[in-house]
Design a protein around this motif. Sequence first.
Motif, PDB file in Angstrom:
ATOM      1  N   MET A   1      -1.814   1.808   2.248  1.00 23.22           N
ATOM      2  CA  MET A   1      -2.561   0.977   1.100  1.00 23.22           C
ATOM      3  C   MET A   1      -3.183  -0.348   1.840  1.00 23.22           C
ATOM      4  O   MET A   1      -2.915  -0.591   2.777  1.00 23.22           O
TER       5      MET A   1
ATOM      6  N   GLY B   1      -7.639  10.579   0.776  1.00 27.04           N
ATOM      7  CA  GLY B   1      -8.394   9.210   0.543  1.00 27.04           C
ATOM      8  C   GLY B   1     -10.054   9.344   0.751  1.00 27.04           C
ATOM      9  O   GLY B   1     -10.500  10.177  -0.037  1.00 27.04           O
TER      10      GLY B   1
ATOM     11  N   GLU C   1       1.071   8.754  -4.084  1.00 29.14           N
ATOM     12  CA  GLU C   1      -0.636   9.043  -3.779  1.00 29.14           C
ATOM     13  C   GLU C   1      -1.112   8.478  -5.232  1.00 29.14           C
ATOM     14  O   GLU C   1      -0.787   9.154  -6.457  1.00 29.14           O
ATOM     15  N   GLU C   2      -1.887   7.447  -5.398  1.00 27.63           N
ATOM     16  CA  GLU C   2      -2.365   6.824  -6.648  1.00 27.63           C
ATOM     17  C   GLU C   2      -3.286   7.759  -7.438  1.00 27.63           C
ATOM     18  O   GLU C   2      -3.490   7.979  -8.300  1.00 27.63           O
TER      19      GLU C   2
ATOM     20  N   GLY D   1       0.242   6.348   0.119  1.00 27.11           N
ATOM     21  CA  GLY D   1      -0.894   6.958   0.263  1.00 27.11           C
ATOM     22  C   GLY D   1      -0.835   8.231   1.071  1.00 27.11           C
ATOM     23  O   GLY D   1      -0.377   8.648   2.030  1.00 27.11           O
TER      24      GLY D   1
END
Length: 493
Positions: free
Chosen positions: A301, A41, A34-35, A9
């Motif tokens: 996460m 975020g 990082e998604e 994250g």
Amino acid sequence: MKKKVIVIGAGPAGLTAAYELLSKSDDYDVTVFEESEQFGGISRTVNYKGNRMDMGGHRFFSKVPEVNEWWEKMLPTQGSLPYDDIVLKREATVVSGGPDPEKSDRVMLRRSRLSRIFFKSKFFDYPISLKFETIKNMGFGTTIVVGFSYLKSAIFKRKENSLEDFYINRFGKKLYSMFFENYTENLWGRHPSEISPEWGAQRVKGLSIKAILGDIFGKIFNKKNRKVETSLIEEFAYPKLGPGQLWELTAAEIEKMGGHIIKSARVTKILKNKENTLEGIVYEKNGKETTFYGDYVISSMPVKDLVEGMNDVPEKYRSIASGLPYRDYMTVGVLIPHLNLENKTNKKTIGNIVPDDWVYVHDRNVKMGRFQIYNNWSPYLVKDIEHTVWMGLEYFCNEGDSMWSMSDDDFGKMGIREMVQMKLIDSESDVIDYHVERVKKAYPAYFDTYEHMDDLRSYIDKIPNLFCVGRNGQHRYNNLDHSTILCVLLLKL
């Protein structure tokens, strides 16, 4: 050989951890996964055609010296006034030798705080004040009922089994029903009677009628060093280009120090061995799964996803994690030439718009939870601040529900219709442009299996090389500064 650290994250907690490890020691090889394609975020900033959106609104304020020093290092406090203060000849805090916002982007502004409640088409201070305007807007009869209701709650304290009990004990039942009940249910999708009082204890802290009175009398008698609750602060710091700017800078510094950041990489599995130690992760990028091994895992996460992705978890703990609730968030940025709300305050603004940073909507006839006025956060968030008002209409929902599933166009039009209904604008044709954003798992919630969270934490704490940080990593509705405090974590490593 360097120890390999996996950071899951690239939000405030994950990036701060990665930065601190790299800046304090040469012993670690740090990789951040990082998604998404963005940093920060829920604290990210979205740039739409030169107009920037702050997801949720983020005031930078902390009572922790180390946190303030960290922010100052990354974004020094302004040494000159920003554009709107110059034009309006407003006073603001400046620091000798600090950067000029008109010449440098790497600067932290100092902004005046104002948030109010919009109830029955009238403004009320947030937190509720006891000044003449409040009494006038509520009406004398309602004010009397509020007063007796508060006295009753002060004498006959309720046992605090729920958030409803928490609010009534501090504000009385009448104020609770006017300003807390509906908004809280809108925010969480649950009635306050179903929510743990722990949320109120953490977020509202010492705020109450008593605290408000104390702050009022402290001002009247010029009491020095008066204790100010977080919800009562009058000034805050704010990055020139929005909160995401801080995390974009942090990410750049991490890479300069040799750290690695892999974006669009969704962590799907957490690999645990028979000794109950993590060996690594599996992440998905461009449809391909890759295994990455490491010595330590710092996870921001959601706990739910972390435990569900971990092998060999006892069913008791997996069930707790699977049942943890979250609230998701949608916002529509709306660009308009004029906002109908009249500025009756003594605060000057460009275009004489109302000076609020954000406004809490307490209207049972609309779904909107809050609206932000980005012009007031920073003049540099708005491409043409002299001729337009850039707003963010905020809605709370659950991923997959009817609101979340709406198309961007339908959702945007719904928000605009509610603006007309609330008389913020005259007609839908007033809107110049709009843009929709969604944020998954924005708010960890305090109901369902949350009552067993301590058991789950005990299980996670027994994994020696796993450190859970941040709002979702700890399933706590942390403020921004809480997500930056990582001294304990670093000492463990």
